[in-house]
Design an enzyme around this catalytic site. Structure first.
Site, PDB file in Angstrom:
ATOM      1  N   SER A  41       0.790  -1.229   0.000  1.00  0.00           N
ATOM      2  CA  SER A  41       0.000   0.000   0.000  1.00  0.00           C
ATOM      3  C   SER A  41       0.824   1.282   0.000  1.00  0.00           C
ATOM      4  O   SER A  41       0.275   2.362   0.152  1.00  0.00           O
ATOM      5  CB  SER A  41      -0.919   0.016   1.230  1.00  0.00           C
ATOM      6  OG  SER A  41      -0.148   0.036   2.414  1.00  0.00           O
ATOM      7  N   THR A 161      -1.462   3.855   4.079  1.00  0.00           N
ATOM      8  CA  THR A 161      -0.520   4.931   3.780  1.00  0.00           C
ATOM      9  C   THR A 161       0.453   4.957   4.946  1.00  0.00           C
ATOM     10  O   THR A 161       0.131   4.450   6.007  1.00  0.00           O
ATOM     11  CB  THR A 161      -1.286   6.283   3.735  1.00  0.00           C
ATOM     12  OG1 THR A 161      -2.170   6.273   2.623  1.00  0.00           O
ATOM     13  CG2 THR A 161      -0.347   7.469   3.624  1.00  0.00           C
ATOM     14  N   THR A 179       2.299   7.033  -0.343  1.00  0.00           N
ATOM     15  CA  THR A 179       1.373   5.935  -0.578  1.00  0.00           C
ATOM     16  C   THR A 179       1.362   5.516  -2.041  1.00  0.00           C
ATOM     17  O   THR A 179       1.746   6.295  -2.925  1.00  0.00           O
ATOM     18  CB  THR A 179      -0.059   6.359  -0.180  1.00  0.00           C
ATOM     19  OG1 THR A 179      -0.939   5.236  -0.256  1.00  0.00           O
ATOM     20  CG2 THR A 179      -0.576   7.464  -1.084  1.00  0.00           C
ATOM     21  N   ARG A 189      -6.012   8.610 -10.657  1.00  0.00           N
ATOM     22  CA  ARG A 189      -6.641   8.924  -9.376  1.00  0.00           C
ATOM     23  C   ARG A 189      -5.600   9.380  -8.365  1.00  0.00           C
ATOM     24  O   ARG A 189      -4.519   8.832  -8.259  1.00  0.00           O
ATOM     25  CB  ARG A 189      -7.368   7.693  -8.844  1.00  0.00           C
ATOM     26  CG  ARG A 189      -8.044   7.895  -7.479  1.00  0.00           C
ATOM     27  CD  ARG A 189      -7.173   7.436  -6.323  1.00  0.00           C
ATOM     28  NE  ARG A 189      -7.876   7.495  -5.040  1.00  0.00           N
ATOM     29  CZ  ARG A 189      -7.305   7.271  -3.857  1.00  0.00           C
ATOM     30  NH1 ARG A 189      -6.013   6.989  -3.806  1.00  0.00           N
ATOM     31  NH2 ARG A 189      -8.003   7.343  -2.739  1.00  0.00           N
ATOM     32  N   THR A 212      -4.689   8.745   7.105  1.00  0.00           N
ATOM     33  CA  THR A 212      -4.637   7.497   6.355  1.00  0.00           C
ATOM     34  C   THR A 212      -6.046   6.929   6.260  1.00  0.00           C
ATOM     35  O   THR A 212      -6.884   7.186   7.119  1.00  0.00           O
ATOM     36  CB  THR A 212      -3.686   6.478   7.002  1.00  0.00           C
ATOM     37  OG1 THR A 212      -3.646   5.296   6.198  1.00  0.00           O
ATOM     38  CG2 THR A 212      -4.153   6.098   8.390  1.00  0.00           C
ATOM     39  N   GLY A 213      -6.299   6.169   5.210  1.00  0.00           N
ATOM     40  CA  GLY A 213      -7.634   5.605   5.010  1.00  0.00           C
ATOM     41  C   GLY A 213      -8.095   5.829   3.600  1.00  0.00           C
ATOM     42  O   GLY A 213      -7.292   5.892   2.670  1.00  0.00           O
TER      43      GLY A 213
END
Length: 220
Positions: A41, A161, A179, A189, A212-213
């Site tokens: 990730s 991330t 990330t 994106r 993060t998320g």
């Protein structure tokens, strides 16, 4: 967030414990997962976009409000280093895509293949349905028999991330965020991670934060 990133903390602390600059510390820290092929990730080994391309996002910010970012950059192992050079050597804050890559190459970086066999296998499994749904990632990992490299929930592997904040002996705060973004995302994106004020912000008087998320939700 996760136990394995203690390795990143260790790298940063080696600088801080010797009286080093917080910006150097966060840069060194996040470079650890950027080069870790088992971290799907962040950087090398990160899951590709839906076209099979690994694109990376990164930003850095110091105690003076100076900042730099790269978005959707390919072929560069350490985008955080490029982000810092954007901050220090250009009149800009953000460079994207081919322009970011061109800048990195002029600064002496070498193009590298960041798509590992394991991530390519997962991407090819995803192509069978080509359905963009974050919850499908755990099922893909099961089908490809990819072992969970770290003790975190497998569902988290598609949208993580590393964000790092540090304060040095002079009381100066710096931050970095890097990330590979959402697994199998649309081409081009960009989430929150490289956006100053969304994925990262530093205010030396008040404090700093990194996120993060799911980037779309963080930005909103």
């Amino acid at each position: 967030t996760w136990a394995p990133n203690m390795k990143a903390n260790k790298a940063a602390w080696e600088i801080l414990s010797k009286g080093g600059y917080s910006l150097d510390a966060v840069e060194a820290g996040v470079m650890i997962p950027e080069a870790d092929p088992n971290d799907v990730s962040v950087g090398y080994g990160g899951y590709p976009d839906r076209d099979g391309k690994v694109t990376l996002d990164s930003c850095i910010m110091n105690e003076k409000g100076q900042c730099g970012a790269v978005m959707a950059i390919e072929h560069i192992m350490h985008p955080i280093k490029v982000a810092r050079l954007v901050m220090e050597k250009t009149p800009h804050v953000q460079l994207v895509g081919e322009g970011a890559l061109q800048f990195a190459l002029t600064e002496g970086f070498k193009k590298e293949n960041l798509l590992t066999p394991e991530s390519e296998k997962a991407w090819k499994e995803w192509l069978k349905t080509s359905k963009y749904d974050p919850m499908t990632i755990p099922k893909i990992l099961e089908k490809t028999n990819q072992q969970e490299p770290y003790p975190w929930p497998v569902a988290a592997l598609n949208h993580d991330t590393i964000g790092m904040i540090a304060m040095d002996v002079n009381g100066n705060i710096s931050g970095a965020c890097t990330t590979s973004g959402m697994a199998f995302k649309m081409r081009g994106r960009v989430g929150d991670s490289p956006i100053i004020g969304a994925g990262l912000f530093v205010d030396n008087e008040i404090g700093a934060a990194s996120a993060t998320g799911v980037g779309e939700e963080v930005v909103k």
